[in-house]
Design an enzyme around this catalytic site. Structure first.
Site, short mmCIF file in Angstrom:
data_model
loop_
_atom_site.label_atom_id
_atom_site.label_comp_id
_atom_site.label_asym_id
_atom_site.label_seq_id
_atom_site.Cartn_x
_atom_site.Cartn_y
_atom_site.Cartn_z
CG ASP A 19 -1.49 -1.20 1.45
OD1 ASP A 19 -2.12 -1.97 0.77
OD2 ASP A 19 -1.92 -1.34 2.80
N1 URA Z 1 -1.03 -6.13 4.10
C1 URA Z 1 -1.37 -4.64 3.87
O1 URA Z 1 -2.48 -4.28 4.70
N2 URA Z 1 -0.78 -3.78 3.21
C2 URA Z 1 0.46 -3.91 2.52
O2 URA Z 1 0.84 -3.20 2.04
C3 URA Z 1 0.76 -5.18 2.42
C4 URA Z 1 -0.28 -6.19 3.09
#
Ligand code: URA
Length: 243
Positions: A102
């Site tokens: 993310d």
């Molecule tokens: N899980 C999440 O919530 N975010 C990420 O970036 C990777 C795994």
């Protein structure tokens, strides 16, 4: 397979497309000993001998970088609104991110031009481990371990695959990855390591949400056998070899 001369040179790391076009224009490039007339001529990489200023050019093949992704960057090749992780690695090698983190997540991200490797790392059938360091809104409960190891309903068609949770005590070496502002959370039960084998959208955040907690900070520490080196600063990338 035929390929345009300027693409071949750019892929081989000689320069950007416009830089190699300039080299061709300046008559610095030869194909099988003859001066190359135009950037768009086609060559066969395995058969033709391409040289720049008399030096033979060879395809360097695939390349993979391990990036310490900072928060604020999106895992996309281009984006209209936010900076992309591609701005943090060398250009011109047809690179792409292996899966996604993310925008707000930091940590280990692979960027490659090796489609086969990316497929192997991401294939759900291969169950490649990914370990995340999470700072939680309130202390993790021991019951989460059982819930996560059984798989949790995060609102998708199927529950998550079994995942391993470790609630960090002050002895855990992974605490060295905690940013200064979260050091106060050490030994409060609010720092946890979660190892998952999938890559669903916002998976770690949604897993903690499903058991009544929230992730305030998230960093990926490892992917398969690769561990983020403590010495690799945010925004820095190194070349890695993968089997
Ligand atoms: N899980 C999440 O919530 N975010 C990420 O970036 C990777 C795994």
């Amino acid at each position: 397979m035929q390929i345009r001369l300027d693409k071949f040179l750019a892929d081989a790391g000689i320069g950007t497309r416009s830089e190699v076009k300039n080299l061709i224009k300046r008559k610095a490039v030869t194909v099988n000993g003859a001066c190359a007339a135009k950037p768009e001529i086609k060559i066969i990489p395995d058969e033709d001998e391409v040289a720049v200023n008399g030096n033979l050019v060879t395809m360097r093949g695939s390349v993979t970088y391990m990036l310490h992704k900072p928060a604020g960057y999106v895992c996309a090749v281009t984006d209209d609104r936010f900076p992309t992780v591609m701005e943090l690695v060398p250009q011109n090698r047809d690179l792409f991110p292996v899966g996604r983190l993310d925008k707000d997540t930091e940590g280990l991200l692979l960027i490659t031009n090796d489609g086969g490797m990316a497929h192997r790392m991401l294939s759900p059938r291969r169950h490649v481990d990914k370990t995340y360091l999470a700072v939680l809104d309130h202390p993790a409960e021991k019951a989460y371990m059982t819930l996560f190891s059984a798989g949790v309903d995060i609102g998708d068609d199927t529950p998550t695959l079994p995942a391993r949770l470790v609630i960090c005590d002050s002895e855990r070496p992974e605490l060295d990855y905690l940013p200064e502002e979260y050091r106060v959370c050490e030994d409060t039960g609010r720092v946890a390591l979660l190892t998952i084998q999938e890559g669903r959208y916002h998976q770690v955040r949604r897993m903690f949400h499903a058991v009544g907690n929230e992730v305030l900070y998230l960093k990926r520490l490892s992917f398969g056998t690769l561990m983020l080196p403590l010495s690799l600063k945010k925004g820095e990338a190194i070349c890695v070899e993968l089997q």
